[in-house]
Design a protein around this motif. Sequence first.
Motif, PDB file in Angstrom:
ATOM      1  N   THR A  48       2.524  -1.630  -2.284  1.00 15.34           N
ATOM      2  CA  THR A  48       1.426  -0.429  -2.571  1.00 15.34           C
ATOM      3  C   THR A  48       0.174  -0.643  -2.660  1.00 15.34           C
ATOM      4  O   THR A  48      -0.006  -1.398  -3.837  1.00 15.34           O
ATOM      5  CB  THR A  48       1.898   0.766  -3.249  1.00 15.34           C
ATOM      6  OG1 THR A  48       3.087   1.359  -2.876  1.00 15.34           O
ATOM      7  CG2 THR A  48       0.759   1.824  -3.229  1.00 15.34           C
TER       8      THR A  48
ATOM      9  N   ARG B 145      12.363   3.290  -0.790  1.00 14.97           N
ATOM     10  CA  ARG B 145      10.880   3.569  -0.354  1.00 14.97           C
ATOM     11  C   ARG B 145      10.805   5.124  -0.138  1.00 14.97           C
ATOM     12  O   ARG B 145      11.663   5.621   0.758  1.00 14.97           O
ATOM     13  CB  ARG B 145      10.964   2.747   0.945  1.00 14.97           C
ATOM     14  CG  ARG B 145      11.215   1.161   0.689  1.00 14.97           C
ATOM     15  CD  ARG B 145      10.250   0.602  -0.209  1.00 14.97           C
ATOM     16  NE  ARG B 145       9.008   0.492   0.343  1.00 14.97           N
ATOM     17  CZ  ARG B 145       8.497  -0.641   0.989  1.00 14.97           C
ATOM     18  NH1 ARG B 145       9.372  -1.762   1.357  1.00 14.97           N
ATOM     19  NH2 ARG B 145       7.369  -0.982   1.570  1.00 14.97           N
TER      20      ARG B 145
ATOM     21  N   ASP C  57       6.171   7.337   2.387  1.00 17.97           N
ATOM     22  CA  ASP C  57       5.038   6.748   2.451  1.00 17.97           C
ATOM     23  C   ASP C  57       5.270   5.349   2.109  1.00 17.97           C
ATOM     24  O   ASP C  57       4.270   4.483   2.380  1.00 17.97           O
ATOM     25  CB  ASP C  57       3.922   7.203   1.632  1.00 17.97           C
ATOM     26  CG  ASP C  57       3.229   8.416   2.021  1.00 17.97           C
ATOM     27  OD1 ASP C  57       2.403   8.247   3.128  1.00 17.97           O
ATOM     28  OD2 ASP C  57       3.125   9.504   1.340  1.00 17.97           O
TER      29      ASP C  57
ATOM     30  N   HIS D 123       5.974   3.954  -0.718  1.00 16.44           N
ATOM     31  CA  HIS D 123       5.877   3.574  -2.076  1.00 16.44           C
ATOM     32  C   HIS D 123       7.458   3.422  -2.339  1.00 16.44           C
ATOM     33  O   HIS D 123       8.243   3.821  -2.292  1.00 16.44           O
ATOM     34  CB  HIS D 123       5.337   4.804  -2.900  1.00 16.44           C
ATOM     35  CG  HIS D 123       4.138   5.371  -2.483  1.00 16.44           C
ATOM     36  ND1 HIS D 123       2.906   4.465  -2.865  1.00 16.44           N
ATOM     37  CD2 HIS D 123       3.632   6.379  -2.107  1.00 16.44           C
ATOM     38  CE1 HIS D 123       2.052   5.043  -2.331  1.00 16.44           C
ATOM     39  NE2 HIS D 123       2.185   6.324  -1.909  1.00 16.44           N
TER      40      HIS D 123
ATOM     41  N   LEU E 259      -0.024   8.473  -7.587  1.00 10.40           N
ATOM     42  CA  LEU E 259       0.042   7.961  -6.283  1.00 10.40           C
ATOM     43  C   LEU E 259      -0.494   8.925  -5.103  1.00 10.40           C
ATOM     44  O   LEU E 259      -0.563  10.053  -5.365  1.00 10.40           O
ATOM     45  CB  LEU E 259       1.401   7.971  -6.034  1.00 10.40           C
ATOM     46  CG  LEU E 259       2.394   6.730  -6.724  1.00 10.40           C
ATOM     47  CD1 LEU E 259       3.902   6.877  -6.073  1.00 10.40           C
ATOM     48  CD2 LEU E 259       1.942   5.640  -6.615  1.00 10.40           C
TER      49      LEU E 259
ATOM     50  N   ALA F 215      -1.909   6.077   1.780  1.00 12.51           N
ATOM     51  CA  ALA F 215      -0.856   5.650   0.613  1.00 12.51           C
ATOM     52  C   ALA F 215      -1.519   4.790  -0.165  1.00 12.51           C
ATOM     53  O   ALA F 215      -1.819   3.586   0.268  1.00 12.51           O
ATOM     54  CB  ALA F 215       0.574   5.401   1.297  1.00 12.51           C
TER      55      ALA F 215
ATOM     56  N   ARG G  19      -1.241  -4.968  -6.230  1.00 13.75           N
ATOM     57  CA  ARG G  19      -0.504  -4.130  -5.538  1.00 13.75           C
ATOM     58  C   ARG G  19       0.604  -3.526  -6.456  1.00 13.75           C
ATOM     59  O   ARG G  19       0.927  -4.287  -7.455  1.00 13.75           O
ATOM     60  CB  ARG G  19       0.180  -4.593  -4.419  1.00 13.75           C
ATOM     61  CG  ARG G  19      -0.830  -4.969  -3.296  1.00 13.75           C
ATOM     62  CD  ARG G  19      -0.192  -5.460  -1.971  1.00 13.75           C
ATOM     63  NE  ARG G  19       0.791  -6.576  -2.220  1.00 13.75           N
ATOM     64  CZ  ARG G  19       1.845  -7.209  -1.470  1.00 13.75           C
ATOM     65  NH1 ARG G  19       1.870  -6.488  -0.252  1.00 13.75           N
ATOM     66  NH2 ARG G  19       2.369  -8.023  -1.874  1.00 13.75           N
TER      67      ARG G  19
END
Lengths: 345, 345, 345, 345
Positions: free
Chosen positions: D315, D265, D268, D270, D28, D77, D217
């Motif tokens: 994301t 979460r 960022d 994610h 990530l 991100a 995503r």
Amino acid sequence: MYKRQTEEAAGRELPPPPDVVRSGYAELVVTDLDRARWFWADVLGLYVQYEDDDRLCLRGTDELTHHCLVLRAGAAAALDHLAYRVRTEADVERAAAYFTALGRPVRRVPQGEGTRGVGDAVRVLDPLGFPVEFFHGIERGERLIQRYDLRRGAEIARLDHFNICTPDVPAAYAHYTALGFGCSETIEGDAHELYAAWMYRKQTVHDIAFTGGAGPRLHHLGLATHESHQVLRTADLLGALRQEHHIERGPGRHGVSNAFYLYLRDPDGHRVEIYTSDYYTGDPDHETYRWSVHDDRRRDFWGNAVIESWYKEATPVLDLDGHTQPIGQTLLDESAARVGADGLG
Amino acid sequence: MYKRQTEEAAGRELPPPPDVVRSGYAELVVTDLDRARWFWADVLGLYVQYEDDDRLCLRGTDELTHHCLVLRAGAAAALDHLAYRVRTEADVERAAAYFTALGRPVRRVPQGEGTRGVGDAVRVLDPLGFPVEFFHGIERGERLIQRYDLRRGAEIARLDHFNICTPDVPAAYAHYTALGFGCSETIEGDAHELYAAWMYRKQTVHDIAFTGGAGPRLHHLGLATHESHQVLRTADLLGALRQEHHIERGPGRHGVSNAFYLYLRDPDGHRVEIYTSDYYTGDPDHETYRWSVHDDRRRDFWGNAVIESWYKEATPVLDLDGHTQPIGQTLLDESAARVGADGLG
Amino acid sequence: MYKRQTEEAAGRELPPPPDVVRSGYAELVVTDLDRARWFWADVLGLYVQYEDDDRLCLRGTDELTHHCLVLRAGAAAALDHLAYRVRTEADVERAAAYFTALGRPVRRVPQGEGTRGVGDAVRVLDPLGFPVEFFHGIERGERLIQRYDLRRGAEIARLDHFNICTPDVPAAYAHYTALGFGCSETIEGDAHELYAAWMYRKQTVHDIAFTGGAGPRLHHLGLATHESHQVLRTADLLGALRQEHHIERGPGRHGVSNAFYLYLRDPDGHRVEIYTSDYYTGDPDHETYRWSVHDDRRRDFWGNAVIESWYKEATPVLDLDGHTQPIGQTLLDESAARVGADGLG
Amino acid sequence: MYKRQTEEAAGRELPPPPDVVRSGYAELVVTDLDRARWFWADVLGLYVQYEDDDRLCLRGTDELTHHCLVLRAGAAAALDHLAYRVRTEADVERAAAYFTALGRPVRRVPQGEGTRGVGDAVRVLDPLGFPVEFFHGIERGERLIQRYDLRRGAEIARLDHFNICTPDVPAAYAHYTALGFGCSETIEGDAHELYAAWMYRKQTVHDIAFTGGAGPRLHHLGLATHESHQVLRTADLLGALRQEHHIERGPGRHGVSNAFYLYLRDPDGHRVEIYTSDYYTGDPDHETYRWSVHDDRRRDFWGNAVIESWYKEATPVLDLDGHTQPIGQTLLDESAARVGADGLG
């Protein structure tokens, strides 16, 4: 037998006893404060409220008073004193009068001269030979109940109880009954001879329990966690650190109290029980539940044997001058009563 | 030592072994089917998929095949056979050819003539003296994974593994290595002599483990629960029913496998392990983790002693004609290797 | 504001209030006793102490008195009365005198004429409009604390508390303060306006709590389990039975009380909280912990939104003649105070 | 519908796909490495295997390979890539040939040029638009399985799965079926239109799942704990730190997979799922379990509503040159299919 003694006690002309709220704290002498800090703070997760070169004041994360345990550095491991919180300052005075009338040694400990954080107190050598403090005032600690970020190790929530070894359990039962304690459970022989008893002021199974054996000695301190997985975590942590020799007995389920337990020995050999579950005893007519000494489930509800050291070893106690108390022999030996049941011979 | 044997095994001209998927089920002979039903269905919570006057077919609530355990009524308690599920019907044939080439007794068991619910199978008496079935086809059971309303007692999710007593652990290791099993953990002496091994096909710590001891005998069946509170519940339930004598050892944490365990004995003395936790072993280069026989934590991560019966007692096994197999003596005695560590003399 | 009211209450010339021990039981009217039995006994696991065609008397497995809940069949769902246990028979008389002096309706309910199992009692319509009974005598039930074999569903150990909707929380606070209750926690606005309060006699966070809203109505009964996995099991069981619509809110962690909770609605819409954890409040100087109404964590420590029905719906209450009480509107609306925080508009 | 696509895929002349062992790791991009370290290492308890100024390599305490998550500092991100471990080095080559034959971008990443600790690898932009790496070799990490002393926060044991958003779930199903993945569960409409699917190589419910929605995503990473109390602890810890806004959904029980979940979460945005329970899927004939999109229990077995952000936010993913991929719109909208059920309009 022990009922008769209680009646005798009730017959004495005594001033009223102090109104005890709960078991408050214990002060232990440890020989290596760093090692003790590792055990009680790092492994058990007690919060360090205060420390200096000579002592540590520790509390569980649910507790709002200054400490439930004081560790004091000294030359030989011992119990310095047990302490009960009483309802008012007047109850501190009542404690002094009561034990004076009993002919026991009594010493006043003004705030600042005794244990840090504690207000005016009275210390006595009780009829069982134990050094016991009665206090009302105590400093508050910051509320940590929801500080999950501070939890570690066993995640101890609070002190639950003291367990003491005494040769004469009926005498202990009579003394604490006179002090206003209720009795939640006992272990009794066929003729109702009393092997052990669990007695309370707060609304749990006990604040104090008596294990028949050579005494006065401290058998263990009981520290409460919220759930059983925290008990398992404690054992896992000791295994991971290759310190599994600190595990003496358990985990297991007690018949008495129904609590899930784990017994550990600290670096000085002081025993501590990690304890969870328990039940409400606050109703005014709460009845004593009596276990037969012949029911294997009384000490372990799953029938597992009790290791011999658990019956035989305990912490010596000091008198009010800091000298080690002599130890008397037991009258009734529970472990001998059930040769085989507990794996003892 | 045991590596050399493996190489010898690999050097033989043998047909390819069957592709074993996992430990499938065990068939036990019990002397009182009602008592066995109480233990395995009511206390352990296995779901009764099929029953008649002579047998019970049971499965865990996560299992989608007909049974993981068959209890068959008989005159003397014994293991009738262990069974492995193989990947295809062709693998059943491969099993027949493989054990024939090994010179072992092999018997075909067509669907309908063997265990209820199982398709065409092959039964062999393996080189360790155990009666072992290889099957592919098996009836499906209704999905119970989310039937929380059917859960009871130990809430067993699935069969996890078999554990067998064999006098020659290196030979067992070699045989199962040749069958394609990986080895997750071992207990070894200073010269790498092999006391015990855990071997797997599915991606857990084991499908089969070897306990050094007189054999062939079945040491235990391992049944998995999802969480540790289900293990504790099992012990509590037995205590409540005053059947705590079915608890032989634990609960505790295994060093080997890291599982949280409880060992029970059924009414016929068959041993079962309630087992939870474990870890993933599916990577192709998964390495064997080797415990020293001198590490007290190998059998109990918390250092608690192993009760002697756990090392010494086990279930006899039948041959393919239903006769009890003779038992050979062990070559290496793990319990003797650590006098004191496990409390044995 | 609510402090002033308390002082006013304290200024009245009133006879001494009864010494309340704890919240004792609730009697609910249900429209279908069979469905209610399914919910409260089968799903929640309350033990059926007594039943006939018209009623069920239920208790948790830790409870030693006859019931903590009575379900009475009737035409419309309602709260018949809440009941507090008092310390002595004399306290029953004190209750009669106290509420008479307050000018509230008071009715004597001799043993045998009121709720089954309960001794001589007094019922009042309290200043908040709730039907409340005070009793001392109650039949004992067999000790089930260690009857793990009887546990099922949520495995409810005991009644923990009542939660009531009242339009005037400060008035409720003043009334219960005058009755001798302590206050463990509150939700307050910027000017200390009181949105909600938790008050206790036994040594837990509460026996009674006030939720600001149209009232008098019963918000919920709080039933305690020992550990959080029992709360999760309850929700899983309802999902398995496709009865998940009985789940209204949670599971979650309360900011107030730190308890782990799950709110269910019974077949008549009565709300029950499955509740575990909590903390000790028995020290004489236990301080009130005050939450800001702007702290999202007060109602859910994890910040999850509160479903609107939880704030808006509740059970109507009967008067002493069995007629439904009229409902007054709230003065302060906590849910409106935090538009957005709880997902309400 | 999606079956037909699978058959078409099977009809293509393609080289053999790589033998995927399991989901291996994700990389990530995070915008603040210190904040990310707090979240993933301190709160979730992932072990920091390697760190420098630009990246962190993290793993669960049950994992024996170098990392299951790489956090790389960057300006925006994003998901850099997902990575699957394959059985042999030859499978890395097979991956290159397979995706080349599919006409997809393929890039070789020799050891030392790609992600730290990983051997020779191949990266592709798969037919769904995701950057995916296939690797075999990876450095080992020290065994931490029993290092209870290193556990903290969520006590993550291992990576469990990836969950990706894709507009065309049938295409995703076809692609992963061709890659040799099994399908454990689906969510389907009345005409068997495919809303979501869970697919596996290792013997769990999934290594990858598809959530219908704008894509490509990353919906979330699934990280496994051993027991449910660790999931609750994670939420409690965030509440204690007043970081409860990191909690997006749950805890709850999934209908699909039966896992107990909590969605968080990271700083960022994610999303990560803390996930426990699950079931064995390793049998060769394991059948797909099909949920109706009309069964409210599919996404939450307790019927709790799904928060809208969980369906809508995800994301972005990078291409092989590090540019953000464009996002296509979904064909089937599961959240729209059940207006009301999930509380969405």
